[in-house]
Design a protein around this motif. Sequence first.
Motif, PDB file in Angstrom:
ATOM      1  N   ALA A   1       0.878  -1.184   0.000  1.00  0.00           N
ATOM      2  CA  ALA A   1       0.000   0.000   0.000  1.00  0.00           C
ATOM      3  C   ALA A   1       0.906   1.222   0.000  1.00  0.00           C
ATOM      4  CB  ALA A   1      -0.900   0.013   1.230  1.00  0.00           C
ATOM      5  N   ILE A   2       1.012   1.886  -1.137  1.00  0.00           N
ATOM      6  CA  ILE A   2       1.915   3.043  -1.185  1.00  0.00           C
ATOM      7  C   ILE A   2       1.120   4.328  -0.968  1.00  0.00           C
ATOM      8  CG2 ILE A   2       3.585   1.883  -2.682  1.00  0.00           C
ATOM      9  CD1 ILE A   2       2.523   3.828  -4.950  1.00  0.00           C
ATOM     10  N   GLU A   3       1.862   5.360  -0.569  1.00  0.00           N
ATOM     11  CA  GLU A   3       1.240   6.659  -0.328  1.00  0.00           C
ATOM     12  C   GLU A   3       0.965   7.340  -1.670  1.00  0.00           C
ATOM     13  OE1 GLU A   3       3.038  10.015   2.143  1.00  0.00           O
ATOM     14  OE2 GLU A   3       3.299   8.146   3.306  1.00  0.00           O
ATOM     15  N   LEU A   4      -0.247   7.239  -2.118  1.00  0.00           N
ATOM     16  CA  LEU A   4      -0.653   7.877  -3.376  1.00  0.00           C
ATOM     17  C   LEU A   4      -2.155   8.055  -3.298  1.00  0.00           C
ATOM     18  CD1 LEU A   4      -0.456   8.710  -6.392  1.00  0.00           C
ATOM     19  CD2 LEU A   4      -0.545   6.286  -6.983  1.00  0.00           C
ATOM     20  N   GLN A   5      -2.616   9.259  -3.544  1.00  0.00           N
ATOM     21  CA  GLN A   5      -4.066   9.478  -3.504  1.00  0.00           C
ATOM     22  C   GLN A   5      -4.461  10.546  -4.502  1.00  0.00           C
ATOM     23  OE1 GLN A   5      -4.455  10.747   0.700  1.00  0.00           O
ATOM     24  NE2 GLN A   5      -5.017  12.768  -0.110  1.00  0.00           N
ATOM     25  N   ILE A   6      -5.725  10.477  -4.924  1.00  0.00           N
ATOM     26  CA  ILE A   6      -6.269  11.578  -5.716  1.00  0.00           C
ATOM     27  C   ILE A   6      -7.561  12.050  -5.055  1.00  0.00           C
ATOM     28  CG2 ILE A   6      -5.234  11.042  -7.966  1.00  0.00           C
ATOM     29  CD1 ILE A   6      -7.922   9.741  -8.711  1.00  0.00           C
ATOM     30  N   GLY A   7      -7.837  13.342  -5.237  1.00  0.00           N
ATOM     31  CA  GLY A   7      -9.011  13.934  -4.592  1.00  0.00           C
ATOM     32  C   GLY A   7      -8.571  14.758  -3.400  1.00  0.00           C
ATOM     33  N   PRO A   8      -9.530  15.280  -2.618  1.00  0.00           N
ATOM     34  CA  PRO A   8      -9.208  16.139  -1.476  1.00  0.00           C
ATOM     35  C   PRO A   8      -8.303  15.412  -0.472  1.00  0.00           C
ATOM     36  CG  PRO A   8     -11.587  16.076  -1.891  1.00  0.00           C
ATOM     37  CD  PRO A   8     -10.966  15.080  -2.813  1.00  0.00           C
ATOM     38  N   ILE A   9      -7.352  16.142   0.085  1.00  0.00           N
ATOM     39  CA  ILE A   9      -6.343  15.520   0.955  1.00  0.00           C
ATOM     40  C   ILE A   9      -6.968  14.841   2.171  1.00  0.00           C
ATOM     41  CG2 ILE A   9      -5.791  17.604   2.344  1.00  0.00           C
ATOM     42  CD1 ILE A   9      -2.762  16.525   1.460  1.00  0.00           C
ATOM     43  N   ASP A  10      -8.062  15.446   2.714  1.00  0.00           N
ATOM     44  CA  ASP A  10      -8.681  14.875   3.920  1.00  0.00           C
ATOM     45  C   ASP A  10      -9.802  13.880   3.586  1.00  0.00           C
ATOM     46  OD1 ASP A  10     -10.111  16.864   2.808  1.00  0.00           O
ATOM     47  OD2 ASP A  10     -10.690  17.852   4.688  1.00  0.00           O
ATOM     48  N   SER A  11     -10.128  13.749   2.295  1.00  0.00           N
ATOM     49  CA  SER A  11     -11.177  12.806   1.908  1.00  0.00           C
ATOM     50  C   SER A  11     -10.892  12.293   0.484  1.00  0.00           C
ATOM     51  CB  SER A  11     -12.530  13.522   1.987  1.00  0.00           C
ATOM     52  OG  SER A  11     -13.521  12.746   1.418  1.00  0.00           O
ATOM     53  N   PRO A  12      -9.779  11.529   0.333  1.00  0.00           N
ATOM     54  CA  PRO A  12      -9.364  11.120  -1.019  1.00  0.00           C
ATOM     55  C   PRO A  12     -10.398  10.227  -1.704  1.00  0.00           C
ATOM     56  CG  PRO A  12      -8.059  10.008   0.661  1.00  0.00           C
ATOM     57  CD  PRO A  12      -8.911  10.996   1.383  1.00  0.00           C
ATOM     58  N   ILE A  13     -10.447  10.339  -3.035  1.00  0.00           N
ATOM     59  CA  ILE A  13     -11.386   9.510  -3.805  1.00  0.00           C
ATOM     60  C   ILE A  13     -10.804   8.096  -3.946  1.00  0.00           C
ATOM     61  CG2 ILE A  13     -12.541   9.272  -6.054  1.00  0.00           C
ATOM     62  CD1 ILE A  13     -12.303  12.372  -6.264  1.00  0.00           C
ATOM     63  N   LEU A  14      -9.539   8.042  -4.334  1.00  0.00           N
ATOM     64  CA  LEU A  14      -8.840   6.755  -4.451  1.00  0.00           C
ATOM     65  C   LEU A  14      -7.498   6.909  -3.745  1.00  0.00           C
ATOM     66  CD1 LEU A  14      -9.496   5.983  -8.231  1.00  0.00           C
ATOM     67  CD2 LEU A  14     -10.366   4.637  -6.299  1.00  0.00           C
ATOM     68  N   HIS A  15      -7.073   5.888  -2.997  1.00  0.00           N
ATOM     69  CA  HIS A  15      -5.811   6.039  -2.260  1.00  0.00           C
ATOM     70  C   HIS A  15      -5.155   4.690  -1.971  1.00  0.00           C
ATOM     71  CE1 HIS A  15      -7.426   4.726   1.668  1.00  0.00           C
ATOM     72  NE2 HIS A  15      -8.567   5.181   1.168  1.00  0.00           N
ATOM     73  N   SER A  16      -3.892   4.747  -1.596  1.00  0.00           N
ATOM     74  CA  SER A  16      -3.105   3.625  -1.068  1.00  0.00           C
ATOM     75  C   SER A  16      -3.128   2.359  -1.934  1.00  0.00           C
ATOM     76  CB  SER A  16      -3.599   3.259   0.348  1.00  0.00           C
ATOM     77  OG  SER A  16      -3.763   4.413   1.125  1.00  0.00           O
ATOM     78  N   PRO A  17      -2.773   2.461  -3.227  1.00  0.00           N
ATOM     79  CA  PRO A  17      -2.795   1.253  -4.060  1.00  0.00           C
ATOM     80  C   PRO A  17      -1.679   0.285  -3.698  1.00  0.00           C
ATOM     81  CG  PRO A  17      -1.729   3.035  -5.231  1.00  0.00           C
ATOM     82  CD  PRO A  17      -2.251   3.637  -3.949  1.00  0.00           C
ATOM     83  N   SER A  18      -1.928  -0.992  -3.970  1.00  0.00           N
ATOM     84  CA  SER A  18      -0.843  -1.977  -4.000  1.00  0.00           C
ATOM     85  C   SER A  18      -0.167  -1.809  -5.363  1.00  0.00           C
ATOM     86  CB  SER A  18      -1.394  -3.401  -3.916  1.00  0.00           C
ATOM     87  OG  SER A  18      -2.173  -3.589  -2.757  1.00  0.00           O
ATOM     88  N   VAL A  19       1.150  -2.013  -5.412  1.00  0.00           N
ATOM     89  CA  VAL A  19       1.830  -1.946  -6.705  1.00  0.00           C
ATOM     90  C   VAL A  19       2.631  -3.224  -6.921  1.00  0.00           C
ATOM     91  CG1 VAL A  19       1.902   0.570  -6.927  1.00  0.00           C
ATOM     92  CG2 VAL A  19       3.729  -0.609  -5.695  1.00  0.00           C
ATOM     93  N   ALA A  20       2.747  -3.632  -8.177  1.00  0.00           N
ATOM     94  CA  ALA A  20       3.466  -4.866  -8.509  1.00  0.00           C
ATOM     95  C   ALA A  20       3.899  -4.793  -9.962  1.00  0.00           C
ATOM     96  CB  ALA A  20       2.554  -6.084  -8.306  1.00  0.00           C
TER      97      ALA A  20
ATOM     98  N   ALA B   1      -0.742  -0.693 -10.684  1.00  0.00           N
ATOM     99  CA  ALA B   1      -1.220  -0.162  -9.405  1.00  0.00           C
ATOM    100  C   ALA B   1      -2.656  -0.627  -9.245  1.00  0.00           C
ATOM    101  CB  ALA B   1      -1.142   1.363  -9.399  1.00  0.00           C
ATOM    102  N   ILE B   2      -2.956  -1.166  -8.066  1.00  0.00           N
ATOM    103  CA  ILE B   2      -4.292  -1.730  -7.811  1.00  0.00           C
ATOM    104  C   ILE B   2      -4.912  -0.987  -6.629  1.00  0.00           C
ATOM    105  CG2 ILE B   2      -5.596  -3.811  -7.173  1.00  0.00           C
ATOM    106  CD1 ILE B   2      -2.158  -4.388  -8.472  1.00  0.00           C
ATOM    107  N   PHE B   3      -6.027  -0.326  -6.888  1.00  0.00           N
ATOM    108  CA  PHE B   3      -6.758   0.374  -5.832  1.00  0.00           C
ATOM    109  C   PHE B   3      -7.874  -0.553  -5.348  1.00  0.00           C
ATOM    110  CE2 PHE B   3      -4.671   3.716  -8.127  1.00  0.00           C
ATOM    111  CZ  PHE B   3      -4.360   4.676  -7.170  1.00  0.00           C
ATOM    112  N   TRP B   4      -7.863  -0.843  -4.058  1.00  0.00           N
ATOM    113  CA  TRP B   4      -8.888  -1.726  -3.462  1.00  0.00           C
ATOM    114  C   TRP B   4     -10.099  -0.884  -3.105  1.00  0.00           C
ATOM    115  CZ3 TRP B   4      -7.765  -6.566  -4.334  1.00  0.00           C
ATOM    116  CH2 TRP B   4      -6.421  -6.934  -4.461  1.00  0.00           C
TER     117      TRP B   4
END
Length: 295
Positions: free
Chosen positions: A140-159, A166-169
């Motif tokens: 789970a890497i530090e990556l998000q899109i959307g508002p900082i306090d309420s991200p739309i998509l965040h913390s994907p696994s990468v492989a 990048a996989i967003f759960w």
Amino acid sequence: MPAMIPFLKMNGLGNDFMVVDARAGAVRPEPAVIAKLADRRSGIGFDQFITIEATRSGADAFMRIDNADGGEVAACGNATRCVGALLMEERAAPAATIETRAGLLAARRAEGGLISVDMGRPRFGWQDIPLSEPFADTRAIELQIGPIDSPILHSPSVASMGNPHAIFWVDDIWAYDLERFGPLLENHPIFPERANISLATVTAPDAIAMRTWERGVGLTRACGTAACATLVSAVRTRRTGRAATVTQPGGDLRIAWAEDDHVWMTGPVETEFAGRFDPATGAFARDAEPARTAG
Ligand SMILES: N[C@@H](CCC[C@H](N)C(=O)O)C(=O)O
């Protein structure tokens, strides 16, 4: 009169390919010609341009992969099944070995007319993906899109399956506008070679539903390497066991991460039609006869 080269139009779960046999002589269209042929309104329409080339590596053939935007990449799971099926049919053999830029891949026939491919070992190091900065834990890497306090998509696994994923759960893979967020994430500075972006949800300990925005392509009906990257990431994050049915808009793949670290992918292939094209201009014609080959 231009030299018209034969091609096959094939697909694996609707992830579709123009497949050209260049073993007898080089066929290397310019990226702009590939992009023109890939156009679904004015061209043949496909996700990847696949060239089968001669090799001295000991494999049956080398498979070159170009995305619809004309950029060459190292891995394509669904196309590996298609090329594997063609090579097995040609030799009337139960198995084939395919050299790719991501390594040597073995294909074999499976039950029900399906094709299985050993997609090799996944890699998880930040340099392997690659990422532009160090991450000790790529589950789970530090990556998000959307508002900082309420991200739309965040913390994907990468492989990496030879290509970056990048996989967003998420709870609901259809609740997000992937056509809008896909390009932003594909081109995010954290991915120096861009990335394939998937939304995934676990529906049972042995079942995953997902959809993918492919690097260099866009929304796809299926992506084999994304299915492999998602299963191994699900195992690493304790979401599933080591084998699962991965359902994509185009259908199901069976993915298994074996104890020897190799990832096996099993699914269908289909040949749609045959035709001829001019690699210099992208002019093409579809054959009147139905293609008589694998799938
Ligand atoms: N459709 C493929 C993946 C093709 C390559 C990908 N778009 C990339 O740029 O890495 C598959 O089935 O794996």
